[in-house]
Structures are given as structure tokens and as C-alpha cells.
Design a protein around this motif. Structure first.
Motif, PDB file in Angstrom:
ATOM      1  N   HIS B  29       0.838  -1.187   0.000  1.00 24.75           N
ATOM      2  CA  HIS B  29       0.000   0.000   0.000  1.00 24.75           C
ATOM      3  C   HIS B  29       0.877   1.243   0.000  1.00 24.75           C
ATOM      4  O   HIS B  29       1.983   1.267   0.568  1.00 24.75           O
ATOM      5  CB  HIS B  29      -0.938  -0.008   1.206  1.00 24.75           C
ATOM      6  CG  HIS B  29      -2.077  -0.960   1.036  1.00 24.75           C
ATOM      7  ND1 HIS B  29      -3.224  -0.873   1.797  1.00 24.75           N
ATOM      8  CD2 HIS B  29      -2.260  -2.016   0.204  1.00 24.75           C
ATOM      9  CE1 HIS B  29      -4.068  -1.832   1.432  1.00 24.75           C
ATOM     10  NE2 HIS B  29      -3.481  -2.544   0.482  1.00 24.75           N
ATOM     11  N   SER B  94      -4.722   2.181   5.493  1.00 25.42           N
ATOM     12  CA  SER B  94      -3.916   2.300   4.282  1.00 25.42           C
ATOM     13  C   SER B  94      -4.763   1.978   3.060  1.00 25.42           C
ATOM     14  O   SER B  94      -5.747   1.238   3.136  1.00 25.42           O
ATOM     15  CB  SER B  94      -2.684   1.389   4.341  1.00 25.42           C
ATOM     16  OG  SER B  94      -3.039   0.019   4.340  1.00 25.42           O
ATOM     17  N   ILE B  95      -4.372   2.582   1.964  1.00 27.10           N
ATOM     18  CA  ILE B  95      -5.000   2.348   0.659  1.00 27.10           C
ATOM     19  C   ILE B  95      -3.891   1.991  -0.314  1.00 27.10           C
ATOM     20  O   ILE B  95      -2.797   2.555  -0.261  1.00 27.10           O
ATOM     21  CB  ILE B  95      -5.781   3.585   0.175  1.00 27.10           C
ATOM     22  CG1 ILE B  95      -6.989   3.836   1.093  1.00 27.10           C
ATOM     23  CG2 ILE B  95      -6.240   3.421  -1.264  1.00 27.10           C
ATOM     24  CD1 ILE B  95      -7.806   5.063   0.732  1.00 27.10           C
ATOM     25  N   MET B  96      -4.209   1.081  -1.219  1.00 25.75           N
ATOM     26  CA  MET B  96      -3.138   0.525  -2.038  1.00 25.75           C
ATOM     27  C   MET B  96      -2.586   1.513  -3.056  1.00 25.75           C
ATOM     28  O   MET B  96      -1.391   1.824  -3.044  1.00 25.75           O
ATOM     29  CB  MET B  96      -3.615  -0.753  -2.742  1.00 25.75           C
ATOM     30  CG  MET B  96      -2.503  -1.502  -3.442  1.00 25.75           C
ATOM     31  SD  MET B  96      -2.876  -3.245  -3.762  1.00 25.75           S
ATOM     32  CE  MET B  96      -4.309  -3.078  -4.820  1.00 25.75           C
ATOM     33  N   THR B  97      -3.425   2.006  -3.964  1.00 19.01           N
ATOM     34  CA  THR B  97      -2.929   2.893  -5.014  1.00 19.01           C
ATOM     35  C   THR B  97      -3.840   4.104  -5.170  1.00 19.01           C
ATOM     36  O   THR B  97      -4.908   4.168  -4.545  1.00 19.01           O
ATOM     37  CB  THR B  97      -2.863   2.173  -6.378  1.00 19.01           C
ATOM     38  OG1 THR B  97      -4.194   1.984  -6.860  1.00 19.01           O
ATOM     39  CG2 THR B  97      -2.147   0.831  -6.269  1.00 19.01           C
ATOM     40  N   ASP B 100      -7.542   3.360  -6.035  1.00 19.69           N
ATOM     41  CA  ASP B 100      -8.330   2.554  -5.098  1.00 19.69           C
ATOM     42  C   ASP B 100      -9.112   3.429  -4.128  1.00 19.69           C
ATOM     43  O   ASP B 100      -8.694   4.547  -3.814  1.00 19.69           O
ATOM     44  CB  ASP B 100      -7.438   1.605  -4.297  1.00 19.69           C
ATOM     45  CG  ASP B 100      -6.864   0.506  -5.163  1.00 19.69           C
ATOM     46  OD1 ASP B 100      -5.629   0.394  -5.220  1.00 19.69           O
ATOM     47  OD2 ASP B 100      -7.658  -0.211  -5.797  1.00 19.69           O
TER      48      ASP B 100
END
Lengths: 113, 114
Positions: B29, B94-97, B100
């Protein structure tokens, strides 16, 4: 600016009854909408999300929500409540991908026998 | 299944002390966040972090707070000179990209300032 309003801080239903948790949002851009569940002393778990695809979104544990732009609503429903559904439910909005979430004040769902 | 890990689960500190809350986001992430939830209230955004710098912060996130990603895995929130009103549950997410939307949350750290 974005905001979320959850009507009803506490909702009580009988086991097997319909669950309806209300969420209205305000956003200056097409929103992304989410429902999270929080069990006692635990973190936030995503139930479902709306990201501009189908307006009826199905999530985990039998929950679903419908995005209604004309009503600026994203209410959460489940046809038949189970005791294990007792938890706090949060509606949230974000204005873009990979951006912060703005949460509502939450609705505590109680399920009775 | 990958998960966001936060330590400690509960921390008690005396007013005026500094605390560091630790988070290990999901390994691939790229976007990291801190939120807090004062008891009985809603979850509030504190700060977002990307590419080793703060990308956005709320009004709550004043000079008392700082964040750091000291190595390739940890993401920390430091609270200096803690106050009673800092008592809350602090969540890391958290966020991956950048395409997303789903934020993955840790289990939280309950901070109690006495």
C-alpha cells in the motif's frame, strides 16, 4: 466539503426483522460512499462501498445499500437481522480515490430475541 | 489475508508525556492515514501521508502531532505533551494505489491520558 448524516444513533430490531440504517451525504463532487461496521473493542471493517458503478451494492454478511442521488442517500439494509449483527455502523464518504474518509456519527444496532 | 497492524493495543500515559503509536500498513500500500475516535463520538480524520510527506491534515492535527515513516514498513503517529482530551482510539489505515477507494483499518490503539 463533504459530510454524512446518520439518522438514529440507536436502532433496535428483533432477530429476523428488517434492518434499515439511514445515511444521507453531502458532497460537492460525485461521491464514493461506504459502510463500515465496528464490533465492540475492534477496528473498522468494510461492509460495502459505492464507487459509481451499480447503484445497488451488495456487501458482506447479507447487507446491501442503494445509492439514490436524488435523495442524497445511501441507506443500509438487511432483510433479516441476526444476533451477530449487533454492532456500531458507520457511513462514510470520500470525494476521490485514495482520499480521506468523512464519517457519520454512527448507529448502534441492537438485535433482540 | 494481509492486514494493518497497530501496536500497542492500549497505552496509558501521564499528561504531558510524549507517546508514539505504531502502525504497519499492508506492505504494497502507498497511502497511509491516521484517524481518531473519542469515546462515544465519530471517527475523525487526522492526517494522510503519501510519498514520505503529509498530503492532507485536519484542523485537529496541530503542532502537537507528527507522523513519520522511519523505514519501509512502519508508520508512526507521535503526540507530544499529551492532554487529557487526547484520550481516544487511534486508527491507522492504508490504501493501495491512487485508483483505489477501499481503506483497510487496523484494530486501533486505545490511548488513555491520565
Amino acid at each position: 466539503a463533504q459530510s454524512v448524516t446518520q439518522l438514529g444513533s440507536h436502532v433496535s430490531v428483533s432477530e429476523g426483522a428488517l434492518v434499515l440504517l439511514r445515511c444521507n451525504y453531502s458532497s460537492s463532487v460525485p461521491p464514493y460512499l461506504f459502510w463500515y461496521v465496528q464490533y465492540p473493542n475492534q477496528g473498522l471493517q468494510l461492509l460495502l462501498k459505492y464507487t459509481s458503478a451499480a447503484t445497488l451494492v451488495k456487501g458482506i454478511n447479507g447487507f446491501e445499500a442503494e445509492f439514490k442521488k436524488s435523495e442524497t442517500s445511501f441507506h443500509l439494509t438487511k432483510p433479516s437481522a441476526h444476533m451477530s449483527d449487533a454492532a456500531e455502523y458507520f457511513c462514510a464518504v470520500s470525494e476521490s480515490t485514495a482520499s480521506k474518509l468523512t464519517f457519520g456519527t454512527g448507529t448502534r444496532l441492537q438485535v433482540t430475541l | 489475508e494481509p492486514e494493518v497492524t497497530q501496536t500497542p493495543s492500549h497505552q496509558v500515559t501521564q499528561m504531558g508525556q510524549e507517546v508514539i503509536l505504531r502502525c504497519v500498513p499492508i506492505s504494497n500500500h502507498l497511502y497511509f492515514y491516521w484517524y481518531r475516535q473519542i469515546l462515544g463520538q465519530k471517527v475523525e480524520f487526522l492526517v494522510s501521508f503519501y510519498n514520505n510527506e503529509i498530503s492532507e491534515k485536519s484542523e485537529i492535527f496541530d503542532d502537537q502531532f507528527s507522523v513519520e515513516r522511519p523505514d519501509g514498513s512502519n508508520f508512526t503517529l507521535k503526540i507530544r505533551s499529551t492532554k487529557l482530551e487526547d484520550s481516544a482510539m487511534y486508527f491507522c489505515a492504508s490504501i493501495m494505489t491512487d485508483s483505489d477507494t477501499e481503506a483497510f483499518f487496523g484494530q486501533g490503539t486505545r490511548l488513555t491520558v491520565v
